[in-house]
Scaffold this motif. Structure first.
Motif, PDB file in Angstrom:
ATOM      1  N   ASN A 147      14.152 -15.686  13.120  1.00 58.10           N
ATOM      2  CA  ASN A 147      12.819 -15.150  12.831  1.00 58.10           C
ATOM      3  C   ASN A 147      12.881 -14.092  11.725  1.00 58.10           C
ATOM      4  O   ASN A 147      13.927 -13.830  11.133  1.00 58.10           O
ATOM      5  N   HIS A 174      12.642 -10.869  11.794  1.00 55.06           N
ATOM      6  CA  HIS A 174      13.483  -9.714  12.111  1.00 55.06           C
ATOM      7  C   HIS A 174      14.961 -10.053  11.902  1.00 55.06           C
ATOM      8  O   HIS A 174      15.743  -9.217  11.415  1.00 55.06           O
ATOM      9  N   SER A 191      15.355 -12.716  18.668  1.00 52.81           N
ATOM     10  CA  SER A 191      14.950 -11.480  19.353  1.00 52.81           C
ATOM     11  C   SER A 191      13.868 -10.766  18.552  1.00 52.81           C
ATOM     12  O   SER A 191      13.793 -10.860  17.323  1.00 52.81           O
ATOM     13  N   ASP A 192      13.025 -10.043  19.271  1.00 54.75           N
ATOM     14  CA  ASP A 192      11.953  -9.283  18.645  1.00 54.75           C
ATOM     15  C   ASP A 192      12.449  -7.892  18.257  1.00 54.75           C
ATOM     16  O   ASP A 192      13.401  -7.369  18.829  1.00 54.75           O
ATOM     17  N   HIS A 193      11.776  -7.315  17.277  1.00 56.22           N
ATOM     18  CA  HIS A 193      12.157  -5.984  16.827  1.00 56.22           C
ATOM     19  C   HIS A 193      11.749  -4.944  17.865  1.00 56.22           C
ATOM     20  O   HIS A 193      10.653  -4.986  18.398  1.00 56.22           O
TER      21      HIS A 193
END
Length: 377
Positions: A259, A261, A374-376
């Protein structure tokens, strides 16, 4: 369970047959059919070479050797599929298909091709000119022993997984039984202890078919390589071409699913500006190198661990002949119980290593997928 099994079967088919095709094109293992099968007949004429003995038994071959007794060699020939780069030498015919028995264990040439014994192309099939001189390697798509081993594992896995799916459908709402009772705990373990913690509760599902494919493919081929009885015994996961393809699949899926990030942390990480300035992109080089190093480590770890187990067993077996050649047959016979005992110990240890390596490869792949999605925070 049934829905998961259907998607899993599709992924298994794509993964395994891709491995078989790529391995046939890029296999770089040394062909050992002629050396291993002629060893028994020539042992009375030349000194035993432990190095050749060990390498011959872990390398790939164009036939499936079963046993030798004196000058009698029993083996199963495999299809040789070649695309000539010099069709003018074959009456304009570029595509050639025949059985490996035409080479007579590497001693004869056939239809302008032979298994080379030269230093440059040793163990590889090469084209010959009109005078019988070696030219170069053709495009080799042959079904070697390792490729045949992949196909055997595909058939076995399809049978096991389809049987599990049928059992899950038949015993819906009931306690699992039969092969479902064997595989379902493993599937749940990969889901609950590997995929969910590494990737996340909301993103793990689409990666499950691939993770299960990795785990079961590696595990079953690790086990099959420990059984020296046809159709088992092919050193599939001890071949770096196969582990390379597995690592490339992990790398491709990680790259495709990365993604915003994930890519930001590679090309513009949260570090002081002077470390990521375009004129001195230190962190970008470090992060990009790490992205390439991860699949390389996956490839080498599995290959080295599985190959080492086979090598150690063959070294212990060769000690019998080494001692017999140096000190006489009586000493070789006396050393055989010790060599066999250590060989059995290493084989039992390899059973544990087979589980560990399948788990580690799957876990690290899941961690890479989790890092890419993973998300920030």
């Amino acid at each position: 369970m049934l829905k998961l099994s259907k998607s899993y079967v599709i992924t298994v088919a794509f993964l395994f047959f891709s491995i078989g095709t790529l391995f046939a094109q890029h296999t770089n293992e040394e062909n050992h059919a002629g050396a291993s099968e002629s060893h028994a007949a020539e042992s009375h004429q030349e000194e035993f070479s432990a190095g050749d003995f060990v390498i011959d038994h872990v390398s790939d071959s164009y036939d499936w050797h079963i046993t030798s007794w004196g000058e009698t060699h029993i083996s199963i020939p495999l299809p040789v599929i070649l695309y000539s780069k010099h069709p003018e030498l074959h009456d304009g015919k570029a595509f050639h298909v025949f059985m490996s028995s035409k080479f007579h264990h590497g001693h004869d040439a056939y239809n302008g091709f032979k298994i080379s014994t030269s230093e440059e192309f040793k163990g590889k099939i090469v084209e010959l000119d009109a005078h019988g001189h070696e030219l170069e390697k053709p495009i080799d798509l042959s079904i070697t022993k390792a490729v045949a081993g992949v196909f055997v594992s595909v058939i076995l896995l399809f049978w096991l997984l389809l049987a599990t799916a049928r059992s899950a459908k038949r015993n819906k709402g009931k306690a699992p039984s039969g092969v479902q009772n064997l595989l379902e705990p493993i599937i749940l373990f990969i889901r609950d202890e590997v995929a969910k913690p590494a990737i996340g509760e909301h993103k793990y599902e689409k990666f499950m078919p691939f993770l299960l494919s990795l785990f079961f493919f590696i595990l079953i081929n690790n086990f099959m390589g420990l059984i020296p009885i046809i159709p088992f015994g092919a050193n599939v996961t001890g071949n770096i071409s196969v582990t390379m393809v597995l690592a490339l699949f992990t790398f491709a899926i990680t790259t495709i699913n990365g993604n915003k990030h994930y890519w930001k942390e590679i090309y513009w990480p949260d570090v002081p500006v002077w470390l990521k300035f375009p004129l001195f992109p230190l962190m970008q080089v470090v992060e990009f190198s790490g992205m390439l190093t991860k699949p390389f480590v996956l490839m080498v770890r599995l290959f080295a661990n599985m190959l080492a187990g086979h090598l150690i067993v063959m070294v212990f077996v060769s000690l019998i002949f080494v001692f017999g050649g140096l000190f006489g047959p009586a000493v070789g016979l006396g050393a055989s119980p010790v060599s066999i005992a250590f060989s059995v110990f290493i084989l039992l240890l390899d059973v544990l290593v087979s589980f560990i390596q399948a788990y580690v490869f799957t876990l690290l792949s899941a961690l890479y997928f989790g890092m890419a999605t993973s998300d920030h925070h």
